[in-house]
Design a protein around this motif. Structure first.
Motif, short mmCIF file in Angstrom:
data_model
loop_
_atom_site.label_atom_id
_atom_site.label_comp_id
_atom_site.label_asym_id
_atom_site.label_seq_id
_atom_site.Cartn_x
_atom_site.Cartn_y
_atom_site.Cartn_z
N TYR A 68 0.84 -1.21 0.00
CA TYR A 68 0.00 0.00 0.00
C TYR A 68 0.86 1.25 0.00
O TYR A 68 0.61 2.20 -0.76
N LEU A 69 1.89 1.27 0.84
CA LEU A 69 2.77 2.44 0.92
C LEU A 69 3.53 2.65 -0.39
O LEU A 69 3.72 3.79 -0.83
N LYS A 70 3.97 1.55 -1.01
CA LYS A 70 4.68 1.67 -2.29
C LYS A 70 3.75 2.20 -3.38
O LYS A 70 4.14 3.03 -4.20
N SER A 71 2.50 1.72 -3.38
CA SER A 71 1.53 2.22 -4.36
C SER A 71 1.23 3.70 -4.12
O SER A 71 1.11 4.48 -5.07
N LEU A 72 1.12 4.08 -2.86
CA LEU A 72 0.87 5.48 -2.52
C LEU A 72 2.05 6.35 -2.93
O LEU A 72 1.87 7.44 -3.48
N LEU A 73 3.26 5.87 -2.68
CA LEU A 73 4.46 6.61 -3.07
C LEU A 73 4.51 6.77 -4.59
O LEU A 73 4.80 7.87 -5.10
N PHE A 74 4.23 5.69 -5.31
CA PHE A 74 4.22 5.77 -6.78
C PHE A 74 3.18 6.77 -7.26
O PHE A 74 3.43 7.56 -8.17
N LEU A 75 2.01 6.78 -6.62
CA LEU A 75 0.94 7.68 -7.02
C LEU A 75 1.33 9.14 -6.76
O LEU A 75 1.07 10.01 -7.61
N VAL A 76 1.95 9.41 -5.62
CA VAL A 76 2.41 10.77 -5.31
C VAL A 76 3.42 11.23 -6.37
O VAL A 76 3.33 12.36 -6.87
N MET A 77 4.35 10.38 -6.70
CA MET A 77 5.36 10.73 -7.70
C MET A 77 4.73 10.92 -9.08
O MET A 77 5.07 11.87 -9.81
N LEU A 78 3.81 10.02 -9.44
CA LEU A 78 3.18 10.10 -10.76
C LEU A 78 2.38 11.39 -10.91
O LEU A 78 2.46 12.07 -11.94
N ILE A 79 1.62 11.75 -9.89
CA ILE A 79 0.83 12.97 -9.93
C ILE A 79 1.73 14.20 -9.99
O ILE A 79 1.48 15.14 -10.75
N ALA A 80 2.81 14.19 -9.20
CA ALA A 80 3.76 15.31 -9.22
C ALA A 80 4.39 15.46 -10.60
O ALA A 80 4.52 16.59 -11.12
N ASP A 81 4.78 14.35 -11.21
CA ASP A 81 5.36 14.40 -12.56
C ASP A 81 4.34 14.92 -13.57
O ASP A 81 4.68 15.69 -14.48
N PHE A 82 3.09 14.51 -13.40
CA PHE A 82 2.03 14.95 -14.31
C PHE A 82 1.82 16.46 -14.20
O PHE A 82 1.67 17.16 -15.21
N LEU A 83 1.81 16.97 -12.97
CA LEU A 83 1.62 18.41 -12.77
C LEU A 83 2.79 19.20 -13.36
O LEU A 83 2.60 20.27 -13.94
N TYR A 84 4.00 18.65 -13.20
CA TYR A 84 5.18 19.29 -13.79
C TYR A 84 5.09 19.28 -15.31
O TYR A 84 5.38 20.28 -15.98
N TYR A 85 4.67 18.15 -15.87
CA TYR A 85 4.50 18.01 -17.32
C TYR A 85 3.49 19.04 -17.84
O TYR A 85 3.72 19.69 -18.87
N LYS A 86 2.39 19.21 -17.12
CA LYS A 86 1.38 20.18 -17.53
C LYS A 86 1.93 21.60 -17.53
O LYS A 86 1.60 22.41 -18.42
N GLU A 87 2.76 21.90 -16.55
CA GLU A 87 3.34 23.25 -16.50
C GLU A 87 4.30 23.47 -17.67
O GLU A 87 4.34 24.56 -18.26
N VAL A 88 5.08 22.45 -18.02
CA VAL A 88 5.97 22.56 -19.18
C VAL A 88 5.16 22.81 -20.45
O VAL A 88 5.51 23.67 -21.26
N ILE A 89 4.06 22.07 -20.61
CA ILE A 89 3.18 22.27 -21.77
C ILE A 89 2.61 23.69 -21.76
O ILE A 89 2.59 24.38 -22.80
#
Length: 262
Positions: free
Chosen positions: A213-234
């Motif tokens: 559960y913690l690993k999935s949560l960590l992955f999700l936090v990282m994935l969302i952060a990367d997505f938000l960064y990607y959106k800002e670059v766009i």
């Protein structure tokens, strides 16, 4: 990048239904780990579907809200398109491996100095790790193009991702650092389990579930952060706001070398 991690955590904390859904997801897929040879592929696709649904909710939360229905709807919309993105990256990675293998074996063939079987296996494993480190950030970014534009997927969606990497090289290092952190957590899990007596099977099972559960949560936090960064670059680069195709794109990644090597 710190602000995007904060936004990611804030989004999850404000939408605790996602955390509950993640718990239900883990309870559903956890038994699959008992039969990895049979259910390994299913585990991967379910995780991909869930991740796509979460990003879809984040992208359209004002319109669709947050809930199981929204997750299933968004996940089903983006799932196949993310698979097509990843398929393109698998093809690219396979060609990369063949090219590296060829230029590694050719000098050995010319010199007549082929390594023994053990050394050959180590060499192949080292090459595979090298290709994975080089291309894995593409797999993470493959989630993002169809979520922002549902028709932006396939070969030229991956080309756009490469262009973004080229313009913002630190994204590659950010994702690689996330991989290192994730595997450190995985190593901590293995270390903990080595300290648990084999007789404590129930304790080990509960610890395994909590770490999953913690690993999935960590992955999700990282994935969302990367997505938000990607959106800002766009958002800050108008050239990335249009969808690429074979008629409109004439950059360095269009040809065979650009597609498979760069």
């Amino acid at each position: 990048m710190i602000k995007f991690y904060k936004e990611s955590i804030k989004f999850l904390m404000e939408n605790k239904l996602i955390l509950i859904t993640l718990l239900i997801y883990e309870a559903f897929v956890f038994p699959m780990k008992l039969f990895p040879r049979i259910t390994g592929v299913a585990y991967f696709f379910i995780a991909l579907f869930f991740s796509a649904g979460i990003l879809g909710i984040l992208q359209n939360k004002e319109e669709y809200g947050v809930g199981m229905k929204a997750l299933l709807k968004r996940g089903s919309l983006y799932f196949s398109k993310i698979i097509l993105n990843m398929s393109e990256i698998v093809i690219i990675s396979f060609v990369d491996f063949i090219v590296v293998l060829f230029f590694t074996l050719l000098p050995l063939f010319v010199l007549g100095a082929f390594p023994n079987e053990a050394a050959s296996q180590k060499m192949l494993f080292a090459m595979l790790i090298m290709i994975m480190m080089y291309r894995f950030p593409l797999f993470i970014m493959a989630f993002f193009t169809p979520v922002i534009d549902k028709d932006d997927y396939g070969r030229f969606a991956v080309v756009k991702i490469k262009e973004i990497f080229w313009s913002k090289k630190k994204i590659w290092f950010i994702i690689l650092s996330q991989i290192v952190i994730y595997f450190l957590v995985f190593g901590l899990q293995l270390l903990l389990f080595s300290k648990i007596s084999p007789l404590n099977g129930i304790v080990k099972m509960y610890c395994d579930f909590i770490f999953d559960y913690l690993k999935s949560l960590l992955f999700l936090v990282m994935l969302i952060a990367d997505f938000l960064y990607y959106k800002e670059v766009i958002k800050n680069n108008s050239e990335f706001q249009t969808r690429y195709d074979r008629f409109s794109y004439n950059g360095v990644f269009k040809g065979i070398i650009g597609r498979f090597i760069m």
